[in-house]
Enzyme design. Structure first.
Site, short mmCIF file in Angstrom:
data_model
loop_
_atom_site.label_atom_id
_atom_site.label_comp_id
_atom_site.label_asym_id
_atom_site.label_seq_id
_atom_site.Cartn_x
_atom_site.Cartn_y
_atom_site.Cartn_z
N SER A 23 0.85 -1.20 0.00
CA SER A 23 0.00 0.00 0.00
C SER A 23 0.88 1.24 0.00
O SER A 23 1.63 1.49 0.96
CB SER A 23 -0.89 0.02 1.23
OG SER A 23 -1.48 1.31 1.34
N HIS A 60 -1.20 -1.40 -4.21
CA HIS A 60 -2.48 -1.06 -3.59
C HIS A 60 -2.60 0.45 -3.45
O HIS A 60 -1.74 1.10 -2.86
CB HIS A 60 -2.55 -1.74 -2.22
CG HIS A 60 -3.88 -1.67 -1.55
ND1 HIS A 60 -4.95 -2.46 -1.91
CD2 HIS A 60 -4.32 -0.91 -0.53
CE1 HIS A 60 -5.99 -2.19 -1.13
NE2 HIS A 60 -5.63 -1.23 -0.28
N ASP A 97 -4.95 3.41 -2.06
CA ASP A 97 -6.04 3.68 -1.13
C ASP A 97 -6.65 5.06 -1.41
O ASP A 97 -6.01 6.08 -1.16
CB ASP A 97 -5.51 3.67 0.31
CG ASP A 97 -5.25 2.26 0.81
OD1 ASP A 97 -6.17 1.43 0.73
OD2 ASP A 97 -4.12 1.99 1.28
N MET A 111 -9.30 7.75 -0.37
CA MET A 111 -10.13 8.15 0.79
C MET A 111 -10.67 9.55 0.55
O MET A 111 -9.92 10.45 0.14
CB MET A 111 -9.28 8.18 2.05
CG MET A 111 -8.60 6.87 2.37
SD MET A 111 -7.62 7.04 3.87
CE MET A 111 -6.89 5.41 3.94
N HIS A 126 -8.48 0.64 -4.04
CA HIS A 126 -9.43 0.47 -2.93
C HIS A 126 -10.16 1.78 -2.70
O HIS A 126 -9.57 2.74 -2.21
CB HIS A 126 -8.60 0.04 -1.70
CG HIS A 126 -9.38 -0.17 -0.45
ND1 HIS A 126 -8.76 -0.31 0.78
CD2 HIS A 126 -10.71 -0.26 -0.22
CE1 HIS A 126 -9.68 -0.50 1.71
NE2 HIS A 126 -10.87 -0.46 1.14
N MET A 130 -12.36 3.96 -0.80
CA MET A 130 -13.03 4.24 0.49
C MET A 130 -13.74 5.57 0.34
O MET A 130 -13.37 6.59 0.93
CB MET A 130 -11.98 4.27 1.61
CG MET A 130 -11.47 2.88 1.95
SD MET A 130 -9.96 2.92 2.93
CE MET A 130 -8.76 3.03 1.61
N MET A 160 -11.46 -6.18 5.43
CA MET A 160 -10.72 -5.21 6.25
C MET A 160 -10.43 -5.82 7.61
O MET A 160 -11.34 -6.25 8.33
CB MET A 160 -11.52 -3.92 6.43
CG MET A 160 -11.70 -3.07 5.18
SD MET A 160 -10.18 -2.70 4.29
CE MET A 160 -9.24 -1.78 5.52
N ASP A 172 -6.62 -6.68 4.28
CA ASP A 172 -6.04 -5.33 4.32
C ASP A 172 -6.13 -4.76 5.74
O ASP A 172 -7.21 -4.60 6.28
CB ASP A 172 -6.84 -4.44 3.35
CG ASP A 172 -6.27 -3.04 3.21
OD1 ASP A 172 -5.20 -2.75 3.78
OD2 ASP A 172 -6.91 -2.23 2.51
C1 DX5 Z 1 -6.53 1.39 5.53
C2 DX5 Z 1 -6.05 1.07 4.14
C3 DX5 Z 1 -4.91 0.15 4.09
C4 DX5 Z 1 -3.64 0.67 4.73
C5 DX5 Z 1 -2.89 -0.52 5.27
O1 DX5 Z 1 -7.72 2.08 5.45
O2 DX5 Z 1 -7.10 0.47 3.41
O3 DX5 Z 1 -4.65 -0.32 2.79
O4 DX5 Z 1 -2.81 1.38 3.84
O5 DX5 Z 1 -1.83 -0.09 6.03
P1 DX5 Z 1 -1.08 -1.06 7.06
O6 DX5 Z 1 -0.56 -2.21 6.28
O7 DX5 Z 1 -0.03 -0.18 7.61
O8 DX5 Z 1 -2.09 -1.49 8.09
ZN ZN Z 2 -6.61 -0.43 1.44
#
Ligand code: DX5
Ligand code: ZN
Length: 226
Positions: A9, A32, A34, A36, A65, A67, A139, A177
Site C-alpha cells: 500500500s 495497492h 487507497d 479516501m 481500494h 473508500m 478489512m 487489508d
Molecule cells: C486502511 C487502508 C490500508 C492501509 C494498510 O484504510 O485500506 O490499505 O494502507 O496499512 P497497514 O498495512 O499499515 O495497516
Molecule cells: Zn486499502
C-alpha cells in the site's frame, strides 16, 4: 495453487519520492492504491490524478481500494486513470442489487470488480453473490489509516469466504487489508487469503523488496500447511 499475492500500500510511502518508492517494490504483484474521500472514512488520501501518475510509474497491477461515498459515480474515472481492480465498500452502496449492478459496470469497463467489507459488517449475506466479483477485500482494521493493529477475529470472515468460494468452484480471490506484517500474514494465509495488502510493514523497512519476499514466503509456507 498460485503463489501468494503481495500488494504494497503506497499510503505508507514517502510521497515526495513516489517514483522511487514504487520502484523499490518491483517484485510486488500488485500496487495497492487507497482512495479516501474524507466522508466515507475520516481521512483524505489521493484521487484519480495521483492514480494515473502511479499507473505511469509501474507496470504492476493497480489494486484500487475506493473508500469513498457514491463509488458508482467514480468508477469510470478510475478505470481511465489505469485501475486494474476497482474495489468498493458494500457499506457505500444501497443494497445488494446496487452492489451487483456496480460490479457489472466495473467489469464492463474491463476492470476486475471487488467489494470490501468493514470489520463491523457481516459477510454472510454476500456469500451467494461472490460469482459477480473477482475479489473480496476483507478489512482487518477500521478503514481510514495505515499502521493500525490487526484484528484476528476478521479471519472468521476469511474462512467463511474460502469455504463458500471453494464450494461454489469460483476463482474469486480473497484479499486482506490492515495490520498485515510478518507477525500476522501466516495466520491470514492459513485462514485462506490469496492476496495481502501491507503498507507500514513494507515501507518501514530499509530493504522493501526483501520485505515483500519475506511476506510472500511466510504466506506460502502457511498455505502449504493448511
Ligand atoms: C486502511 C487502508 C490500508 C492501509 C494498510 O484504510 O485500506 O490499505 O494502507 O496499512 P497497514 O498495512 O499499515 O495497516
Ligand atoms: Zn486499502
Amino acid at each position: 495453487m498460485s503463489a501468494p499475492i503481495i500488494s504494497p500500500s503506497i499510503l505508507a510511502a514517502d510521497f515526495s519520492r513516489l517514483g522511487e518508492e514504487i520502484g523499490a517494490v518491483s517484485n510486488a504483484d500488485w500496487i495497492h492504491v487507497d482512495i479516501m474521500d474524507g466522508h466515507f472514512v475520516p481521512n483524505l488520501s489521493f484521487g484519480p490524478d495521483i492514480t494515473a501518475t502511479v499507473d505511469g510509474l509501474t507496470d504492476r497491477i493497480l489494486d484500487v481500494h475506493l473508500m469513498i461515498e457514491d463509488p458508482a459515480r467514480w468508477v469510470e474515472t478510475y478505470a481511465k486513470a489505469g485501475a486494474d481492480h476497482l474495489i468498493f465498500h458494500v457499506e457505500a452502496v444501497e443494497g445488494q442489487e446496487a452492489a451487483v449492478e456496480l460490479a457489472e459496470k466495473i467489469r464492463s469497463l474491463g476492470v476486475g470488480a471487488g467489494f470490501s467489507i468493514k470489520p463491523g459488517t457481516p459477510i454472510e449475506p454476500w456469500l451467494d453473490k461472490l460469482h459477480h466479483f473477482d475479489l473480496v477485500l476483507v478489512m482487518s482494521v477500521e478503514p481510514g489509516f495505515g499502521g493500525q493493529e490487526f484484528m484476528p477475529e476478521m479471519l472468521e470472515k476469511v474462512r467463511a469466504l474460502r469455504a463458500a468460494i471453494d464450494k461454489q468452484g469460483l476463482e474469486t480471490l480473497v484479499e486482506i487489508d490492515g495490520g498485515i506484517s510478518a507477525a500476522t500474514i501466516a495466520e491470514s494465509a492459513a485462514a485462506g487469503c490469496d492476496a495481502f495488502v501491507a503498507g507500514s510493514a513494507i515501507y518501514s523497512q530499509a530493504d522493501k523488496e526483501a520485505a515483500v519476499e519475506e511476506l510472500r514466503a511466510l504466506a506460502a509456507q502457511a498455505r502449504d500447511g493448511r
